[in-house]
Design a protein around this motif. Structure first.
Motif, PDB file in Angstrom:
ATOM      1  N   GLY A   1     -32.475 -18.510 -35.675  1.00  0.00           N
ATOM      2  CA  GLY A   1     -31.274 -19.315 -35.756  1.00  0.00           C
ATOM      3  C   GLY A   1     -31.650 -20.739 -35.375  1.00  0.00           C
ATOM      4  O   GLY A   1     -32.737 -20.981 -34.841  1.00  0.00           O
ATOM      5  N   VAL A   2     -30.769 -21.672 -35.648  1.00  0.00           N
ATOM      6  CA  VAL A   2     -31.000 -23.062 -35.251  1.00  0.00           C
ATOM      7  C   VAL A   2     -30.208 -23.298 -33.972  1.00  0.00           C
ATOM      8  O   VAL A   2     -29.003 -23.106 -33.935  1.00  0.00           O
ATOM      9  CB  VAL A   2     -30.577 -24.043 -36.366  1.00  0.00           C
ATOM     10  N   TYR A   3     -30.932 -23.673 -32.932  1.00  0.00           N
ATOM     11  CA  TYR A   3     -30.358 -23.891 -31.604  1.00  0.00           C
ATOM     12  C   TYR A   3     -30.614 -25.349 -31.218  1.00  0.00           C
ATOM     13  O   TYR A   3     -31.773 -25.762 -31.132  1.00  0.00           O
ATOM     14  CB  TYR A   3     -30.992 -22.955 -30.574  1.00  0.00           C
ATOM     15  N   LYS A   4     -29.562 -26.109 -31.036  1.00  0.00           N
ATOM     16  CA  LYS A   4     -29.680 -27.528 -30.682  1.00  0.00           C
ATOM     17  C   LYS A   4     -30.584 -28.272 -31.667  1.00  0.00           C
ATOM     18  O   LYS A   4     -31.524 -28.951 -31.288  1.00  0.00           O
ATOM     19  CB  LYS A   4     -30.173 -27.688 -29.254  1.00  0.00           C
TER      20      LYS A   4
ATOM     21  N   ASN B   1     -37.838  -8.353 -33.086  1.00  0.00           N
ATOM     22  CA  ASN B   1     -36.966  -9.380 -32.527  1.00  0.00           C
ATOM     23  C   ASN B   1     -37.644  -9.881 -31.253  1.00  0.00           C
ATOM     24  O   ASN B   1     -37.849  -9.115 -30.312  1.00  0.00           O
ATOM     25  CB  ASN B   1     -35.580  -8.829 -32.210  1.00  0.00           C
ATOM     26  N   LEU B   2     -38.002 -11.149 -31.243  1.00  0.00           N
ATOM     27  CA  LEU B   2     -38.703 -11.725 -30.095  1.00  0.00           C
ATOM     28  C   LEU B   2     -37.878 -11.684 -28.819  1.00  0.00           C
ATOM     29  O   LEU B   2     -38.428 -11.829 -27.726  1.00  0.00           O
ATOM     30  CB  LEU B   2     -39.129 -13.158 -30.389  1.00  0.00           C
ATOM     31  N   LYS B   3     -36.604 -11.484 -28.958  1.00  0.00           N
ATOM     32  CA  LYS B   3     -35.737 -11.370 -27.787  1.00  0.00           C
ATOM     33  C   LYS B   3     -36.147 -10.165 -26.934  1.00  0.00           C
ATOM     34  O   LYS B   3     -35.957 -10.154 -25.733  1.00  0.00           O
ATOM     35  CB  LYS B   3     -34.284 -11.239 -28.254  1.00  0.00           C
ATOM     36  N   ASN B   4     -36.755  -9.162 -27.583  1.00  0.00           N
ATOM     37  CA  ASN B   4     -37.090  -7.915 -26.903  1.00  0.00           C
ATOM     38  C   ASN B   4     -38.581  -7.653 -26.747  1.00  0.00           C
ATOM     39  O   ASN B   4     -38.967  -6.620 -26.227  1.00  0.00           O
ATOM     40  CB  ASN B   4     -36.492  -6.730 -27.684  1.00  0.00           C
ATOM     41  N   LEU B   5     -39.438  -8.566 -27.233  1.00  0.00           N
ATOM     42  CA  LEU B   5     -40.866  -8.275 -27.273  1.00  0.00           C
ATOM     43  C   LEU B   5     -41.687  -9.521 -27.026  1.00  0.00           C
ATOM     44  O   LEU B   5     -41.319 -10.613 -27.463  1.00  0.00           O
ATOM     45  CB  LEU B   5     -41.208  -7.694 -28.656  1.00  0.00           C
ATOM     46  N   LYS B   6     -42.817  -9.358 -26.390  1.00  0.00           N
ATOM     47  CA  LYS B   6     -43.696 -10.495 -26.115  1.00  0.00           C
ATOM     48  C   LYS B   6     -44.992 -10.426 -26.922  1.00  0.00           C
ATOM     49  O   LYS B   6     -45.459 -11.408 -27.447  1.00  0.00           O
ATOM     50  CB  LYS B   6     -44.030 -10.555 -24.620  1.00  0.00           C
ATOM     51  N   GLU B   7     -45.616  -9.260 -27.005  1.00  0.00           N
ATOM     52  CA  GLU B   7     -46.906  -9.101 -27.683  1.00  0.00           C
ATOM     53  C   GLU B   7     -46.707  -8.697 -29.143  1.00  0.00           C
ATOM     54  O   GLU B   7     -45.886  -7.831 -29.442  1.00  0.00           O
ATOM     55  CB  GLU B   7     -47.759  -8.042 -26.979  1.00  0.00           C
ATOM     56  N   ILE B   8     -47.480  -9.314 -30.024  1.00  0.00           N
ATOM     57  CA  ILE B   8     -47.365  -9.035 -31.452  1.00  0.00           C
ATOM     58  C   ILE B   8     -48.755  -8.825 -32.029  1.00  0.00           C
ATOM     59  O   ILE B   8     -49.670  -9.602 -31.763  1.00  0.00           O
ATOM     60  CB  ILE B   8     -46.691 -10.211 -32.194  1.00  0.00           C
ATOM     61  N   GLU B   9     -48.905  -7.789 -32.841  1.00  0.00           N
ATOM     62  CA  GLU B   9     -50.156  -7.517 -33.532  1.00  0.00           C
ATOM     63  C   GLU B   9     -49.900  -7.708 -35.024  1.00  0.00           C
ATOM     64  O   GLU B   9     -49.019  -7.055 -35.588  1.00  0.00           O
ATOM     65  CB  GLU B   9     -50.613  -6.087 -33.222  1.00  0.00           C
TER      66      GLU B   9
ATOM     67  N   SER C   1     -33.141 -13.983 -32.719  1.00  0.00           N
ATOM     68  CA  SER C   1     -31.713 -14.053 -33.010  1.00  0.00           C
ATOM     69  C   SER C   1     -30.975 -13.677 -31.738  1.00  0.00           C
ATOM     70  O   SER C   1     -31.090 -12.549 -31.261  1.00  0.00           O
ATOM     71  CB  SER C   1     -31.363 -13.077 -34.139  1.00  0.00           C
ATOM     72  N   SER C   2     -30.236 -14.643 -31.171  1.00  0.00           N
ATOM     73  CA  SER C   2     -29.588 -14.334 -29.903  1.00  0.00           C
ATOM     74  C   SER C   2     -28.121 -14.745 -29.824  1.00  0.00           C
ATOM     75  O   SER C   2     -27.397 -14.221 -29.002  1.00  0.00           O
ATOM     76  CB  SER C   2     -30.345 -15.006 -28.752  1.00  0.00           C
ATOM     77  N   TYR C   3     -27.680 -15.656 -30.653  1.00  0.00           N
ATOM     78  CA  TYR C   3     -26.328 -16.192 -30.508  1.00  0.00           C
ATOM     79  C   TYR C   3     -25.288 -15.231 -31.093  1.00  0.00           C
ATOM     80  O   TYR C   3     -24.543 -14.585 -30.380  1.00  0.00           O
ATOM     81  CB  TYR C   3     -26.237 -17.584 -31.122  1.00  0.00           C
ATOM     82  N   LYS C   4     -25.210 -15.127 -32.378  1.00  0.00           N
ATOM     83  CA  LYS C   4     -24.252 -14.222 -33.027  1.00  0.00           C
ATOM     84  C   LYS C   4     -24.969 -13.216 -33.930  1.00  0.00           C
ATOM     85  O   LYS C   4     -24.350 -12.573 -34.770  1.00  0.00           O
ATOM     86  CB  LYS C   4     -23.234 -15.015 -33.830  1.00  0.00           C
ATOM     87  N   ASN C   5     -26.281 -13.148 -33.794  1.00  0.00           N
ATOM     88  CA  ASN C   5     -27.125 -12.251 -34.598  1.00  0.00           C
ATOM     89  C   ASN C   5     -27.046 -12.517 -36.092  1.00  0.00           C
ATOM     90  O   ASN C   5     -27.274 -11.621 -36.901  1.00  0.00           O
ATOM     91  CB  ASN C   5     -26.839 -10.788 -34.260  1.00  0.00           C
TER      92      ASN C   5
ATOM     93  N   ALA D   1     -35.867 -21.651 -32.678  1.00  0.00           N
ATOM     94  CA  ALA D   1     -36.094 -21.185 -31.307  1.00  0.00           C
ATOM     95  C   ALA D   1     -37.523 -21.447 -30.840  1.00  0.00           C
ATOM     96  O   ALA D   1     -38.486 -21.139 -31.550  1.00  0.00           O
ATOM     97  CB  ALA D   1     -35.794 -19.695 -31.206  1.00  0.00           C
ATOM     98  N   GLN D   2     -37.655 -21.967 -29.648  1.00  0.00           N
ATOM     99  CA  GLN D   2     -38.972 -22.241 -29.067  1.00  0.00           C
ATOM    100  C   GLN D   2     -39.778 -20.953 -28.905  1.00  0.00           C
ATOM    101  O   GLN D   2     -41.004 -20.958 -29.016  1.00  0.00           O
ATOM    102  CB  GLN D   2     -38.818 -22.952 -27.718  1.00  0.00           C
ATOM    103  N   GLN D   3     -39.114 -19.833 -28.677  1.00  0.00           N
ATOM    104  CA  GLN D   3     -39.800 -18.550 -28.528  1.00  0.00           C
ATOM    105  C   GLN D   3     -40.629 -18.220 -29.764  1.00  0.00           C
ATOM    106  O   GLN D   3     -41.710 -17.643 -29.663  1.00  0.00           O
ATOM    107  CB  GLN D   3     -38.787 -17.419 -28.276  1.00  0.00           C
ATOM    108  N   LEU D   4     -40.120 -18.596 -30.943  1.00  0.00           N
ATOM    109  CA  LEU D   4     -40.843 -18.345 -32.183  1.00  0.00           C
ATOM    110  C   LEU D   4     -42.105 -19.206 -32.240  1.00  0.00           C
ATOM    111  O   LEU D   4     -43.199 -18.706 -32.553  1.00  0.00           O
ATOM    112  CB  LEU D   4     -39.928 -18.622 -33.382  1.00  0.00           C
ATOM    113  N   PHE D   5     -41.983 -20.476 -31.922  1.00  0.00           N
ATOM    114  CA  PHE D   5     -43.146 -21.366 -31.909  1.00  0.00           C
ATOM    115  C   PHE D   5     -44.183 -20.881 -30.894  1.00  0.00           C
ATOM    116  O   PHE D   5     -45.388 -20.871 -31.191  1.00  0.00           O
ATOM    117  CB  PHE D   5     -42.726 -22.809 -31.590  1.00  0.00           C
TER     118      PHE D   5
END
Length: 153
Positions: free
Chosen positions: A52-55, A32-40, A9-13, A59-63
Protein backbone atom coordinates in the motif's frame (compact mmCIF):
# COMPACT_ATOMS: atom_id res chain seq x y z
CA UNK A 1 7.21 -21.20 -13.49
CA UNK A 2 7.40 -21.11 -9.70
CA UNK A 3 6.13 -17.78 -8.39
CA UNK A 4 6.18 -15.84 -5.12
CA UNK A 5 4.37 -12.69 -4.09
CA UNK A 6 5.84 -10.63 -1.26
CA UNK A 7 3.71 -7.78 0.01
CA UNK A 8 3.05 -5.46 2.89
CA UNK A 9 -0.58 -4.69 3.61
CA UNK A 10 -1.62 -3.29 6.96
CA UNK A 11 -4.15 -0.47 6.66
CA UNK A 12 -7.32 -1.85 5.06
CA UNK A 13 -5.75 -4.89 3.38
CA UNK A 14 -6.35 -3.41 -0.06
CA UNK A 15 -2.95 -4.62 -1.27
CA UNK A 16 -3.58 -8.08 0.14
CA UNK A 17 -6.72 -8.37 -2.01
CA UNK A 18 -4.66 -7.70 -5.13
CA UNK A 19 -1.87 -10.05 -3.99
CA UNK A 20 -4.41 -12.85 -3.55
CA UNK A 21 -5.82 -12.28 -7.05
CA UNK A 22 -2.31 -12.63 -8.47
CA UNK A 23 -1.55 -15.70 -6.35
CA UNK A 24 -4.79 -17.44 -7.32
CA UNK A 25 -4.30 -16.70 -11.01
CA UNK A 26 -0.70 -17.99 -11.23
CA UNK A 27 -0.66 -20.41 -8.27
CA UNK A 28 1.96 -18.34 -6.42
CA UNK A 29 3.08 -18.56 -2.83
CA UNK A 30 2.21 -15.52 -0.69
CA UNK A 31 4.24 -13.78 2.00
CA UNK A 32 2.83 -10.85 3.97
CA UNK A 33 5.79 -9.02 5.47
CA UNK A 34 3.58 -8.00 8.35
CA UNK A 35 3.93 -11.57 9.63
CA UNK A 36 7.38 -12.65 8.44
CA UNK A 37 10.98 -11.48 8.53
CA UNK A 38 13.04 -14.12 6.67
CA UNK A 39 12.46 -14.80 2.98
CA UNK A 40 13.98 -17.46 0.73
CA UNK A 41 13.72 -16.66 -2.98
CA UNK A 42 16.26 -19.00 -4.61
CA UNK A 43 13.70 -21.50 -5.90
CA UNK A 44 11.39 -18.89 -7.49
CA UNK A 45 11.40 -17.79 -11.14
CA UNK A 46 9.00 -14.86 -10.75
CA UNK A 47 8.63 -12.64 -7.69
CA UNK A 48 5.99 -9.95 -7.21
CA UNK A 49 6.51 -7.13 -4.72
CA UNK A 50 3.55 -5.10 -3.48
CA UNK A 51 2.59 -2.50 -0.93
CA UNK A 52 0.00 0.00 0.00
CA UNK A 53 1.09 3.62 -0.22
CA UNK A 54 1.72 5.06 3.23
CA UNK A 55 2.51 8.78 3.51
CA UNK A 56 3.24 9.05 -0.23
CA UNK A 57 5.54 6.02 -0.48
CA UNK A 58 5.55 2.24 -0.43
CA UNK A 59 6.15 0.53 2.91
CA UNK A 60 9.69 0.73 4.26
CA UNK A 61 9.39 -2.91 5.37
CA UNK A 62 9.33 -3.92 1.69
CA UNK A 63 12.47 -1.93 0.88
CA UNK A 64 14.26 -3.34 3.95
CA UNK A 65 13.42 -6.91 2.92
CA UNK A 66 14.54 -6.41 -0.67
CA UNK A 67 17.91 -5.05 0.47
CA UNK A 68 18.65 -8.50 1.96
CA UNK A 69 17.62 -10.53 -1.12
CA UNK A 70 19.71 -11.82 -4.00
CA UNK A 71 17.59 -10.93 -7.03
CA UNK A 72 20.20 -11.27 -9.77
CA UNK A 73 18.52 -12.60 -12.94
CA UNK A 74 15.11 -12.90 -11.21
CA UNK A 75 11.96 -11.82 -13.04
CA UNK A 76 9.99 -9.39 -10.89
CA UNK A 77 6.92 -7.18 -10.95
CA UNK A 78 5.67 -4.42 -8.67
CA UNK A 79 2.15 -3.52 -7.54
CA UNK A 80 0.55 -1.03 -5.21
CA UNK A 81 -2.74 0.34 -3.94
CA UNK A 82 -3.31 3.95 -2.98
CA UNK A 83 -6.05 6.52 -2.67
CA UNK A 84 -5.37 7.68 -6.22
CA UNK A 85 -4.13 4.41 -7.73
CA UNK A 86 -1.22 5.55 -9.90
CA UNK A 87 1.95 3.63 -10.86
CA UNK A 88 4.19 6.59 -9.99
CA UNK A 89 4.63 5.25 -6.46
CA UNK A 90 6.14 2.01 -7.84
CA UNK A 91 9.08 3.71 -9.56
CA UNK A 92 11.48 3.85 -6.61
CA UNK A 93 10.97 0.16 -5.89
CA UNK A 94 11.45 -0.76 -9.55
CA UNK A 95 14.76 1.12 -9.59
CA UNK A 96 15.93 -0.77 -6.50
CA UNK A 97 14.97 -4.15 -7.98
CA UNK A 98 16.73 -3.41 -11.27
CA UNK A 99 19.84 -2.21 -9.39
CA UNK A 100 19.93 -5.64 -7.73
CA UNK A 101 20.03 -7.37 -11.12
CA UNK A 102 16.34 -8.22 -11.48
CA UNK A 103 14.34 -7.92 -14.70
CA UNK A 104 11.16 -5.90 -14.28
CA UNK A 105 8.19 -7.55 -16.03
CA UNK A 106 5.64 -4.87 -15.17
CA UNK A 107 4.03 -2.44 -12.80
CA UNK A 108 0.42 -2.37 -11.58
CA UNK A 109 -1.49 0.11 -9.43
CA UNK A 110 -5.09 0.58 -8.45
CA UNK A 111 -7.10 2.53 -5.94
CA UNK A 112 -7.50 1.31 -2.41
CA UNK A 113 -10.10 2.70 -0.06
CA UNK A 114 -9.05 5.05 2.70
CA UNK A 115 -10.65 7.17 5.38
CA UNK A 116 -9.26 10.63 4.68
CA UNK A 117 -9.73 12.08 8.15
CA UNK A 118 -7.35 9.40 9.48
CA UNK A 119 -4.55 11.13 7.52
CA UNK A 120 -5.38 14.80 7.26
CA UNK A 121 -8.03 17.47 7.64
CA UNK A 122 -7.05 18.82 4.23
CA UNK A 123 -10.11 18.89 1.94
CA UNK A 124 -8.18 17.35 -0.98
CA UNK A 125 -7.78 14.13 1.05
CA UNK A 126 -11.52 14.12 1.69
CA UNK A 127 -12.10 14.13 -2.09
CA UNK A 128 -9.53 11.37 -2.63
CA UNK A 129 -11.18 9.34 0.13
CA UNK A 130 -14.61 9.64 -1.44
CA UNK A 131 -13.27 8.70 -4.89
CA UNK A 132 -11.43 5.66 -3.52
CA UNK A 133 -14.38 4.33 -1.55
CA UNK A 134 -15.09 0.66 -2.28
CA UNK A 135 -11.76 -0.01 -3.99
CA UNK A 136 -10.30 -2.29 -4.99
CA UNK A 137 -13.57 -3.18 -6.67
CA UNK A 138 -14.50 -5.86 -9.21
CA UNK A 139 -13.15 -3.78 -12.08
CA UNK A 140 -9.80 -3.35 -10.27
CA UNK A 141 -9.62 -7.10 -9.62
CA UNK A 142 -10.29 -7.88 -13.29
CA UNK A 143 -7.53 -5.44 -14.29
CA UNK A 144 -5.20 -7.20 -11.85
CA UNK A 145 -6.01 -10.55 -13.50
CA UNK A 146 -5.34 -9.08 -16.96
CA UNK A 147 -2.05 -7.60 -15.75
CA UNK A 148 -0.73 -10.85 -14.27
CA UNK A 149 -1.63 -12.78 -17.42
CA UNK A 150 0.61 -10.43 -19.42
CA UNK A 151 3.43 -10.72 -16.87
CA UNK A 152 3.63 -14.51 -17.19
CA UNK A 153 3.70 -14.54 -21.00
Amino acid sequence: MKSLIIYFSSYKNNTEKIAKVFADKINADLINLKNLKEIETDSYDLIGFGSGVYKERLAQQLFNSIEKLNLKDKKVFVFSTSGIGIKFYNNKLIKLLVSKGATNKGSFACKGSLVAREFSNNKIFDIVGRLSEGHPNDKDLRKAEEFIEKVIL
